[in-house]
Motif scaffolding. Structure first.
Motif, PDB file in Angstrom:
ATOM      1  N   VAL A 151      31.295  36.229  41.480  1.00  0.00           N
ATOM      2  CA  VAL A 151      30.353  35.433  40.595  1.00  0.00           C
ATOM      3  C   VAL A 151      29.488  36.506  39.935  1.00  0.00           C
ATOM      4  N   THR A 152      29.455  36.354  38.420  1.00  0.00           N
ATOM      5  CA  THR A 152      28.807  37.206  37.585  1.00  0.00           C
ATOM      6  C   THR A 152      27.891  36.470  36.780  1.00  0.00           C
ATOM      7  N   ALA A 202      27.901  38.903  42.706  1.00  0.00           N
ATOM      8  CA  ALA A 202      28.560  39.495  43.858  1.00  0.00           C
ATOM      9  C   ALA A 202      29.853  38.912  44.042  1.00  0.00           C
ATOM     10  N   ASN A 203      30.602  39.540  45.084  1.00  0.00           N
ATOM     11  CA  ASN A 203      31.799  38.732  45.297  1.00  0.00           C
ATOM     12  C   ASN A 203      31.482  37.885  46.687  1.00  0.00           C
ATOM     13  N   GLU A 226      39.502  30.281  47.951  1.00  0.00           N
ATOM     14  CA  GLU A 226      38.165  29.891  47.442  1.00  0.00           C
ATOM     15  C   GLU A 226      38.350  29.904  45.649  1.00  0.00           C
ATOM     16  N   SER A 227      37.619  29.175  45.417  1.00  0.00           N
ATOM     17  CA  SER A 227      37.524  28.824  43.778  1.00  0.00           C
ATOM     18  C   SER A 227      36.264  28.637  43.307  1.00  0.00           C
ATOM     19  N   GLY A 228      36.082  28.416  42.072  1.00  0.00           N
ATOM     20  CA  GLY A 228      34.951  28.164  41.334  1.00  0.00           C
ATOM     21  C   GLY A 228      33.852  29.202  41.011  1.00  0.00           C
ATOM     22  N   GLY A 229      34.464  30.428  41.272  1.00  0.00           N
ATOM     23  CA  GLY A 229      33.759  31.825  40.748  1.00  0.00           C
ATOM     24  C   GLY A 229      34.069  32.080  39.259  1.00  0.00           C
ATOM     25  N   LEU A 286      31.248  26.616  44.252  1.00  0.00           N
ATOM     26  CA  LEU A 286      32.282  27.345  44.889  1.00  0.00           C
ATOM     27  C   LEU A 286      32.951  26.422  45.850  1.00  0.00           C
ATOM     28  N   SER A 287      34.208  26.584  45.948  1.00  0.00           N
ATOM     29  CA  SER A 287      34.831  25.519  46.944  1.00  0.00           C
ATOM     30  C   SER A 287      35.711  26.710  47.897  1.00  0.00           C
TER      31      SER A 287
END
Length: 121
Positions: free
Chosen positions: A117-118, A92-93, A6-9, A20-21
């Motif tokens: 993600v914050t 959240a995560n 996962e990426s993009g956070g 997000l990816s």
């Protein structure tokens, strides 16, 4: 061996956007519905969205409808979550999950490690 990356956070301001990816390796995503689940500290896990294997069926939680968009590119073995108009409560995560079926059954066989993600000003 299967794996989700996962990426993009990251951090965003209220009203901002993130994408997000979720890239799968070791198995082919074509046969599975894929979802995003989130969990904030001290909170229960929440289903955010799910997309069937072909993309024909998509579901969203009420709290993200109209703001988030899930999509998939089976040729790239990747699923995306476009998040617009972010709110602090979206903090959240976020986990990418593969369903055990080609439709969104809610039973998940594979989980990613999550991306944070914050949302804050």
């Amino acid at each position: 061996q299967w794996k989700f990356v996962e990426s993009g956070g990251g951090a965003a301001q209220p009203g901002g956007s993130l994408t997000l990816s979720c890239a799968a390796s070791g198995f082919t995503l074509d046969y599975y519905a894929v979802g995003w689940i989130r969990q904030a500290p001290g909170e229960e896990r929440e289903q955010v969205s799910c997309i069937s294997s072909t993309g024909a069926t998509i579901t969203y939680a009420e709290f993200v409808k109209g703001r988030f968009t899930i999509s998939r590119d089976n040729a790239k073995n990747t699923v995306y979550l476009q998040m617009n108009n972010l709110r602090p409560e979206d903090t959240a995560n976020y986990y990418c999950v593969a369903d055990s079926q080609d439709y969104c059954s809610g039973f998940y066989d594979y989980w990613g490690e999550g991306t944070q993600v914050t949302v804050s000003s």
